[in-house]
Design a protein around this motif. Structure first.
Motif: not given
Ligand SMILES: Cc1cc2nc3c(=O)[nH]c(=O)nc-3n(C[C@H](O)[C@H](O)[C@H](O)COP(=O)(O)OP(=O)(O)OC[C@H]3O[C@@H](n4cnc5c(N)ncnc54)[C@H](O)[C@@H]3O)c2cc1C
Length: 319
Positions: A237-240, A130-132, A300-305, A159-161, A197-199, A307-309, A180-187
């Motif tokens: 790696a994204t839910h977007d 994982d990337m921190e 960190r999961r709460l921070a992302e959304r 990698q964190q976009a 900016k998110k965009s 509504a969770n908070v 490579i696992r591509l995520c947006k970044g959680a920190y």
């Molecule tokens: C498999 C995996 C591995 C990851 N590994 C790392 C890592 O090594 N290092 C790192 O910095 N980050 C990691 N992340 C976290 C990542 O960086 C994001 O913080 C996280 O995935 C939320 O961003 P998003 O791409 O889903 O887009 P967002 O724009 O944040 O969310 C898009 C949509 O996804 C849903 N969603 C997103 N997050 C939540 C949530 N917490 N609760 C409910 N719904 C939500 C919502 O519907 C939201 O509108 C990982 C994520 C995944 C999926």
């Protein structure tokens, strides 16, 4: 604003003591965490496998402060690999180097990482590092390169976009055929390090995903292994939904077979989308965390959304 607050709280000991005391916190955390014990995580993996979803297991924990704690984290990672082999679930592992001693001593961390990779290799399994947060990126990449140079093939990196540096790092890693696992970044990163900016993060995500998929085409589209353990080089790696739609479009444009990439999502988030992608024929892997150290991951999961908070706060008032 809320994102920054909850990421700060994820590191605050006083908040940890308080929030972990609320019964409702654990009840809510179990939406994102498979349980406290390895057996619960294996059960969760089995249930996901039944739906055609592969898994990466993570024993929660970060920033160990003594060599003994770091060695314990290694033993725990090895126990996961052994439990995976015994149970036959389709699961690899994800690890954090701060948990394996990165902040204590880099040589100790290298030795710990090597032990995990050797065990994974003996079991034909795969380890994702994982990337921190940004200050750890150089050391994490250095240890990744060191292990590749020692001949380990069974490891991948993240990698964190949101990082400005990601484009150059992805380009260099792709030259070496990295998985490579591509995520947006959680920190929480300062604006001189990461796009505020998110965009901009989203546009960079699309740009990096294209680089990864084009590279997969150039490499002859290596596939997910039949046992589901070794992922294809690009892991999205994204839910977007917009990012995912963009990747679907690119796959069609580039003529890439669907199993030459995988989508990755977090346990408990967008289960509907996970199943939809499986039905479309894409490999999907879910990140399944477990363990008693769930607090920072949960924050960190709460921070992302937001509504969770609100959901948490409204229930705390009722608790
Ligand atoms: C498999 C995996 C591995 C990851 N590994 C790392 C890592 O090594 N290092 C790192 O910095 N980050 C990691 N992340 C976290 C990542 O960086 C994001 O913080 C996280 O995935 C939320 O961003 P998003 O791409 O889903 O887009 P967002 O724009 O944040 O969310 C898009 C949509 O996804 C849903 N969603 C997103 N997050 C939540 C949530 N917490 N609760 C409910 N719904 C939500 C919502 O519907 C939201 O509108 C990982 C994520 C995944 C999926």
């Amino acid at each position: 604003m809320l994102r920054s607050l909850f990421i700060s709280l994820s590191k605050a000991e006083w908040a940890k003591q308080q929030i972990m005391r609320w019964n409702f916190s654990w009840r809510m955390a179990t939406r994102f965490v498979a349980g406290e014990m390895l057996a619960s995580a294996i059960d969760a993996a089995r249930a996901l496998n039944k739906k055609g979803i592969n898994v990466t297991l993570d024993h929660l924990g970060e920033f160990t402060s003594s060599p003994d704690e770091a060695r314990q984290a290694v033993d725990d990672a090895i126990a996961i690999l052994e439990a995976v082999e015994q149970s036959g679930v389709r699961a690899g592992i994800s690890i954090k180097l701060s948990q394996m001693g990165l902040m204590i001593d880099k040589d100790l961390c290298a030795e710990n990482l090597r032990r995990i990779l050797q065990t994974a290799q003996a079991h034909g399994n795969f380890v994702r590092i994982d990337m921190e947060d940004a200050p750890t990126v150089d050391d994490t990449l250095a240890l990744y390169h060191q292990m590749r140079a020692e001949g380990f093939e069974n490891l991948g990196v993240v990698q964190q976009a949101y990082l400005y540096r990601a484009e150059a790092d992805v380009a260099a890693l792709l030259q070496e055929g990295a998985r490579i696992r591509l995520c947006k970044g959680a920190y929480k990163e300062p604006p001189h390090v990461a796009y505020p900016k998110k965009s901009d993060v989203d546009s960079n995500y699309d740009r990096l995903a294209r680089m990864m998929l084009e590279s997969a085409v150039r490499q002859g589209a290596p596939r997910l292994s039949e046992d589901g353990l070794t992922p294809p080089p690009p892991a999205i790696a994204t839910h977007d939904e917009l990012r995912i739609a963009n990747v679907r479009r690119l796959v069609a444009e580039l003529g890439l077979p669907k199993d030459a990439l995988e989508f990755q999502m977090l346990y408990g988030i967008r289960r509907d989308l996970q199943e939809q992608l499986v039905a479309e024929g894409y490999p999907v892997r879910v990140y399944v965390p477990y363990g008693t150290q769930w607090y920072p991951y949960f924050m960190r999961r709460l921070a992302e959304r937001p509504a969770n908070v609100w959901f948490l706060l409204s229930n705390v008032l009722k608790d």
